[in-house]
Design an enzyme around this catalytic site. Sequence first.
Site, mmCIF file in Angstrom:
data_model
loop_
_atom_site.group_PDB
_atom_site.id
_atom_site.type_symbol
_atom_site.label_atom_id
_atom_site.label_comp_id
_atom_site.label_asym_id
_atom_site.label_seq_id
_atom_site.Cartn_x
_atom_site.Cartn_y
_atom_site.Cartn_z
ATOM 1 N N GLU A 87 0.261 3.595 1.833
ATOM 2 C CA GLU A 87 0.400 4.016 3.237
ATOM 3 C C GLU A 87 1.817 3.758 3.753
ATOM 4 O O GLU A 87 2.220 4.336 4.756
ATOM 5 C CB GLU A 87 -0.614 3.288 4.114
ATOM 6 C CG GLU A 87 -2.026 3.830 4.019
ATOM 7 C CD GLU A 87 -2.176 5.227 4.597
ATOM 8 O OE1 GLU A 87 -1.827 5.430 5.758
ATOM 9 O OE2 GLU A 87 -2.635 6.126 3.864
ATOM 10 N N LYS A 113 1.949 -3.350 7.134
ATOM 11 C CA LYS A 113 2.021 -3.661 5.697
ATOM 12 C C LYS A 113 3.461 -3.611 5.196
ATOM 13 O O LYS A 113 3.845 -4.350 4.283
ATOM 14 C CB LYS A 113 1.146 -2.674 4.914
ATOM 15 C CG LYS A 113 -0.349 -2.984 4.992
ATOM 16 C CD LYS A 113 -0.703 -4.171 4.081
ATOM 17 C CE LYS A 113 -2.183 -4.396 3.974
ATOM 18 N NZ LYS A 113 -2.526 -5.455 3.041
ATOM 19 N N TYR A 117 -1.166 0.399 10.665
ATOM 20 C CA TYR A 117 -1.497 -0.282 9.406
ATOM 21 C C TYR A 117 -0.308 -0.191 8.439
ATOM 22 O O TYR A 117 0.135 -1.203 7.872
ATOM 23 C CB TYR A 117 -2.752 0.352 8.786
ATOM 24 C CG TYR A 117 -3.038 -0.097 7.372
ATOM 25 C CD1 TYR A 117 -3.625 -1.328 7.117
ATOM 26 C CD2 TYR A 117 -2.712 0.711 6.276
ATOM 27 C CE1 TYR A 117 -3.877 -1.755 5.818
ATOM 28 C CE2 TYR A 117 -2.965 0.303 4.978
ATOM 29 C CZ TYR A 117 -3.548 -0.925 4.749
ATOM 30 O OH TYR A 117 -3.787 -1.339 3.459
ATOM 31 N N THR A 168 0.800 -1.219 0.000
ATOM 32 C CA THR A 168 0.000 0.000 0.000
ATOM 33 C C THR A 168 0.837 1.276 0.000
ATOM 34 O O THR A 168 1.940 1.308 0.568
ATOM 35 C CB THR A 168 -0.906 0.020 1.248
ATOM 36 O OG1 THR A 168 -1.437 1.338 1.444
ATOM 37 C CG2 THR A 168 -0.159 -0.359 2.507
HETATM 38 P P1 NAP Z 1 -11.519 -4.568 2.290
HETATM 39 O O1 NAP Z 1 -12.687 -4.234 1.436
HETATM 40 O O2 NAP Z 1 -11.435 -4.012 3.684
HETATM 41 O O3 NAP Z 1 -11.443 -6.172 2.369
HETATM 42 C C1 NAP Z 1 -10.627 -6.809 3.311
HETATM 43 C C2 NAP Z 1 -10.885 -8.289 3.242
HETATM 44 O O4 NAP Z 1 -10.045 -8.942 4.197
HETATM 45 C C3 NAP Z 1 -12.327 -8.722 3.579
HETATM 46 O O5 NAP Z 1 -12.695 -9.767 2.755
HETATM 47 C C4 NAP Z 1 -12.189 -9.213 5.015
HETATM 48 O O6 NAP Z 1 -13.172 -10.157 5.379
HETATM 49 C C5 NAP Z 1 -10.841 -9.873 4.932
HETATM 50 N N1 NAP Z 1 -10.214 -10.111 6.238
HETATM 51 C C6 NAP Z 1 -9.972 -9.224 7.222
HETATM 52 N N2 NAP Z 1 -9.355 -9.835 8.246
HETATM 53 C C7 NAP Z 1 -9.215 -11.136 7.907
HETATM 54 C C8 NAP Z 1 -8.647 -12.255 8.535
HETATM 55 N N3 NAP Z 1 -8.131 -12.189 9.762
HETATM 56 N N4 NAP Z 1 -8.676 -13.438 7.889
HETATM 57 C C9 NAP Z 1 -9.222 -13.542 6.666
HETATM 58 N N5 NAP Z 1 -9.788 -12.514 6.006
HETATM 59 C C10 NAP Z 1 -9.762 -11.321 6.628
HETATM 60 O O7 NAP Z 1 -10.157 -4.180 1.584
HETATM 61 P P2 NAP Z 1 -9.894 -3.807 0.026
HETATM 62 O O8 NAP Z 1 -10.109 -2.355 -0.155
HETATM 63 O O9 NAP Z 1 -10.567 -4.779 -0.831
HETATM 64 O O10 NAP Z 1 -8.311 -4.016 -0.048
HETATM 65 C C11 NAP Z 1 -7.758 -5.289 -0.400
HETATM 66 C C12 NAP Z 1 -6.326 -5.355 0.106
HETATM 67 O O11 NAP Z 1 -5.559 -4.321 -0.488
HETATM 68 C C13 NAP Z 1 -6.170 -5.162 1.615
HETATM 69 O O12 NAP Z 1 -5.084 -5.965 2.019
HETATM 70 C C14 NAP Z 1 -5.803 -3.700 1.756
HETATM 71 O O13 NAP Z 1 -5.079 -3.496 2.948
HETATM 72 C C15 NAP Z 1 -4.977 -3.497 0.511
HETATM 73 N N6 NAP Z 1 -4.972 -2.157 -0.083
HETATM 74 C C16 NAP Z 1 -6.153 -1.527 -0.345
HETATM 75 C C17 NAP Z 1 -6.122 -0.295 -0.975
HETATM 76 C C18 NAP Z 1 -7.401 0.430 -1.326
HETATM 77 O O14 NAP Z 1 -7.339 1.632 -1.597
HETATM 78 N N7 NAP Z 1 -8.548 -0.263 -1.389
HETATM 79 C C19 NAP Z 1 -4.893 0.290 -1.338
HETATM 80 C C20 NAP Z 1 -3.722 -0.404 -1.050
HETATM 81 C C21 NAP Z 1 -3.772 -1.638 -0.446
HETATM 82 P P3 NAP Z 1 -14.591 -9.739 6.031
HETATM 83 O O15 NAP Z 1 -15.519 -9.527 4.878
HETATM 84 O O16 NAP Z 1 -14.910 -10.921 6.861
HETATM 85 O O17 NAP Z 1 -14.353 -8.494 6.825
HETATM 86 O O1 F7E Z 2 -8.951 8.102 4.364
HETATM 87 C C1 F7E Z 2 -9.275 11.541 5.541
HETATM 88 C C2 F7E Z 2 -8.347 10.601 6.280
HETATM 89 O O2 F7E Z 2 -9.939 6.052 5.345
HETATM 90 C C3 F7E Z 2 -8.474 8.953 3.331
HETATM 91 C C4 F7E Z 2 -7.235 2.138 2.713
HETATM 92 O O3 F7E Z 2 -7.793 1.466 1.612
HETATM 93 O O4 F7E Z 2 -6.068 3.639 1.274
HETATM 94 C C5 F7E Z 2 -6.986 3.581 2.334
HETATM 95 O O5 F7E Z 2 -6.488 4.268 3.478
HETATM 96 C C6 F7E Z 2 -8.166 10.337 3.908
HETATM 97 C C7 F7E Z 2 -7.342 10.304 5.196
HETATM 98 O O6 F7E Z 2 -8.330 5.903 3.371
HETATM 99 C C8 F7E Z 2 -12.512 11.293 7.128
HETATM 100 O O7 F7E Z 2 -7.822 11.246 7.447
HETATM 101 C C9 F7E Z 2 -11.195 12.869 6.458
HETATM 102 O O8 F7E Z 2 -6.380 11.324 5.148
HETATM 103 O O9 F7E Z 2 -10.576 6.749 3.007
HETATM 104 P P1 F7E Z 2 -9.545 6.660 4.046
HETATM 105 P P2 F7E Z 2 -6.775 5.813 3.735
HETATM 106 O O10 F7E Z 2 -6.506 6.061 5.166
HETATM 107 O O11 F7E Z 2 -6.052 6.651 2.747
HETATM 108 C C10 F7E Z 2 -4.787 3.046 1.547
HETATM 109 C C11 F7E Z 2 -3.960 3.153 0.296
HETATM 110 C C12 F7E Z 2 -4.895 1.674 2.107
HETATM 111 O O12 F7E Z 2 -4.024 0.847 1.891
HETATM 112 C C13 F7E Z 2 -5.952 1.450 3.114
HETATM 113 O O13 F7E Z 2 -6.226 0.052 3.250
HETATM 114 O O14 F7E Z 2 -9.411 10.944 4.264
HETATM 115 N N1 F7E Z 2 -10.593 11.697 6.151
HETATM 116 N N2 F7E Z 2 -12.363 12.650 7.050
HETATM 117 C C14 F7E Z 2 -11.388 10.694 6.551
HETATM 118 N N3 F7E Z 2 -11.269 9.361 6.443
HETATM 119 C C15 F7E Z 2 -12.275 8.594 6.916
HETATM 120 N N4 F7E Z 2 -12.194 7.259 6.782
HETATM 121 N N5 F7E Z 2 -13.391 9.136 7.516
HETATM 122 C C16 F7E Z 2 -13.551 10.491 7.645
HETATM 123 O O15 F7E Z 2 -14.549 10.968 8.184
#
Ligand code: NAP
Ligand code: F7E
Length: 347
Positions: free
Chosen positions: A127, A153, A149, A125
Amino acid sequence: MKTAFITGITGQDGAYLAEHLLNNGYRVIGGVRRSSAANTWRIEELGILDRVELVAFDLLDPHITSSIIRKYQPDEVYNLAAQSFVGTSFDQPAYTLKVDALGVVYLLEAIRTEKPDARFYQASTSEMFGLVQAVPQREDTPFYPRSPYGAAKLAAHWMTINYRESYDMYACSGILFNHESPLRGPEFVTRKITIGLAEVLEGREAPVQLGNMDAKRDWGFAGDYIKGMHLMLQQDKADEYVLSTGETYEVREFVTRAAQAIGFDAEWEGSEIDEKLRDKKTGKVIVEVNPEFFRPCEVDLLIGSPAKAEKNLGWKRDVSFAQLVTMMAEQDLERVRAGKPLYNAIG
Ligand code: NAP
Ligand code: F7E
């Protein structure tokens, strides 16, 4: 027919990736955590529930991990499971470290011992860049995570590289910047905005409450990014790749465009914790700041360079930021109007 094992198939990326792999002729095995309530709504929405094989799985259980790899002998393993919400990682740092780092080691060990030639994708990520050391961020930009987080990661990222170098495993790490969709979890800011604004438009009194609106993110569409994950496992050798758009926008900009997309004519007023978005027609405040949503430590700016993925993988995102916001805002308005459950969550 190739077999893929997807952890996190019930999540946003898992659902889109499963659909993409099925369309490419794969047998798809999906690991699902036991839950007291059904958590398959995304794969149901995509209409693929009866085409995937779901198996009980938890990243924290090395025994089930090994037995799945042994039984199904997957050609490709996509580790998408994670405690993926940065906000929660500050409340549950130890749990996040276990799932997002130790869980990945269990999986790598299971592959090494049960199916060493399986190709492995780790969901790394942006992050990990945290307090960014260069702009834009690339594969070789030094890391500086700013949350439990991000730190967890980063450990998993290095373990993935270590297994590749130690055991000659095809282990890839995709450093993905934020990617969103109508299937995004409702706790993430984009979906919180599009659900909240749709509800306010349809009569909800309480405004949408947000934290830091100055944060800048490089937001793409999840449906584009999962194609990049698949491409990473089809190369001659394993590597790291950034997937991003190369553009960055403030959270505030996402709010402005989402409000416009569903017909609000609104204007910003005030600053810092008094900043508000007011609907010009009704005079109602539709968005306000609540410091409860500020994080103990923030990632202020993310903007990635997808140049390596574009050159080596031939990957290119199709959906623009404007299209993404409109797609999400319109779909949530439709869902609210249809009275569909929106899975409200913490965060
Ligand atoms: P998500 O919607 O939060 O999905 C997370 C998945 O992980 C869900 O299926 C959840 O199951 C499962 N999970 C959580 N804890 C688990 C455990 N202990 N054992 C088995 N399964 C578990 O995340 P996403 O947005 O699809 O992201 C997919 C991956 O990419 C994640 O690893 C995330 O950290 C990474 N990532 C995401 C982004 C982004 O912007 N979306 C960017 C960079 C990296 P449940 O349905 O049971 O909760
Ligand atoms: O926050 C700000 C918050 O929670 C984005 C995950 O998929 O992307 C995701 O992480 C920004 C942050 O995503 C609220 O402070 C303001 O600056 O949507 P987010 P994230 O933290 O960037 C990365 C790449 C991953 O890997 C992660 O798994 O938005 N923000 N106000 C807020 N965020 C939330 N959630 N809620 C608010 O009310």
